[in-house]
Design an enzyme around this catalytic site. Structure first.
Site, PDB file in Angstrom:
ATOM      1  N   ASP A  50       4.182 -16.078  -8.051  1.00 53.64           N
ATOM      2  CA  ASP A  50       3.685 -16.706  -6.761  1.00 53.64           C
ATOM      3  C   ASP A  50       2.297 -16.759  -6.809  1.00 53.64           C
ATOM      4  O   ASP A  50       1.662 -16.507  -7.860  1.00 53.64           O
ATOM      5  CB  ASP A  50       4.454 -16.027  -5.579  1.00 53.64           C
ATOM      6  N   GLU A  52      -1.309 -15.661  -4.424  1.00 53.92           N
ATOM      7  CA  GLU A  52      -1.624 -14.836  -3.447  1.00 53.92           C
ATOM      8  C   GLU A  52      -3.285 -15.128  -3.353  1.00 53.92           C
ATOM      9  O   GLU A  52      -3.909 -14.942  -4.213  1.00 53.92           O
ATOM     10  CB  GLU A  52      -1.396 -13.355  -3.759  1.00 53.92           C
ATOM     11  N   GLU A 145       8.033  17.907  -0.500  1.00 55.33           N
ATOM     12  CA  GLU A 145       9.115  17.523   0.250  1.00 55.33           C
ATOM     13  C   GLU A 145      10.313  16.978  -0.608  1.00 55.33           C
ATOM     14  O   GLU A 145      11.397  17.429  -0.642  1.00 55.33           O
ATOM     15  CB  GLU A 145       8.941  16.514   1.231  1.00 55.33           C
ATOM     16  N   LYS A 149      14.143  18.514  -1.297  1.00 58.59           N
ATOM     17  CA  LYS A 149      15.457  17.441  -1.446  1.00 58.59           C
ATOM     18  C   LYS A 149      16.123  17.806  -2.763  1.00 58.59           C
ATOM     19  O   LYS A 149      17.449  17.778  -2.754  1.00 58.59           O
ATOM     20  CB  LYS A 149      15.009  16.171  -1.277  1.00 58.59           C
TER      21      LYS A 149
END
Length: 249
Positions: A50, A52, A145, A149
């Site tokens: 694409d 940009e 974190e 988990k």
């Protein structure tokens, strides 16, 4: 909507110039600079890539973007005020290795005052302390974190787990080297090509890149090994993680 069709880099550039001229015609003297970024600016665009563009305005209430398709190609134009984009260029966070490469590769289509060169200089001279702070924050806010988990999964399931630690670890390596990745698809192989990295990253990243994610125990073991080597590596590099039972007001 036909969907993306093959175009050459020259054809894509012609479209970019046409878009830039339309933006200038519409916004006139408020346009400070227009440039291309992404694969077209890096000259690595493929036949279906694409287009940009970034438009810098003198006056703008807020940043916004236009994204649209002409049927066989897609384009995006981001509108920003100079002060906002400069602040973004000198901000260092977890995603910096993936998001800030555009500031080093912007190719001007219209830039009478040399703004994009100034922007590149500011992005290239960010002080080391900001990278160090970003690494420490990523370890505490993200990696810690994720490890919680992961250890929950080891105890109570489910047994399916995509080790996002590999991508986050690669971001830490990119921050350490102050190196931007080419694209999201190249984050892991480009991280592994860097000389200085935690030893456990290679095994975990190779599991992700090869799709070898069917053995939960093997995944958990690789993640645990990476976590331990990451802690050792960051301590050796002087990235001190402060622990406290008090609220850090």
């Amino acid at each position: 909507m036909i969907g993306p069709r093959k175009k050459t880099s020259d054809e894509r550039m012609q479209i970019a110039y046409s878009i830039a001229q339309q933006v200038i015609a519409k916004y006139g003297a408020n346009v400070r600079a227009i440039g291309i970024y992404g694969s077209l600016a890096r000259k690595t665009d493929g036949p279906f890539s694409d287009i940009e563009l970034k438009c810098i305005c003198h006056q703008l209430d807020h940043s916004y973007s236009y994204e649209w398709t002409a049927g066989d190609w897609k384009a995006e134009v981001n509108f920003d005020q100079a002060e906002v984009i400069i602040e973004e260029a000198i901000t260092v966070d977890e995603d910096w290795p993936l998001t800030n490469g555009k500031f080093f590769n912007l190719q001007p289509l219209y830039d009478p005052s040399g703004f994009f060169l100034e922007l590149k200089d500011k992005a290239a001279t960010v002080e080391n302390a900001r990278f160090k702070e970003a690494i420490c924050k990523t370890i505490v806010e993200e990696m810690y974190e994720y490890m919680g988990k992961l250890r929950n999964i080891a105890v109570q399931g489910p047994t399916t787990f995509l080790p996002i630690l590999a991508m986050t670890g690669a971001m830490i390596v990119g921050l350490h080297h102050k190196q931007c990745y080419t694209t999201s698809a190249q984050v892991l192989p480009e991280a592994l090509a860097m000389d200085d990295q935690p030893h456990g990253l290679k095994a975990l990243a190779e599991m992700v890149m090869t799709g070898n994610l069917t053995n939960p125990q093997q995944i958990i073991a690789a993640c645990e090994n990476f976590w331990q080597t990451l802690l050792q590596w960051t301590a050796e590099k002087g990235y001190q993680i402060k622990c406290s039972k008090e609220i850090p007001w």
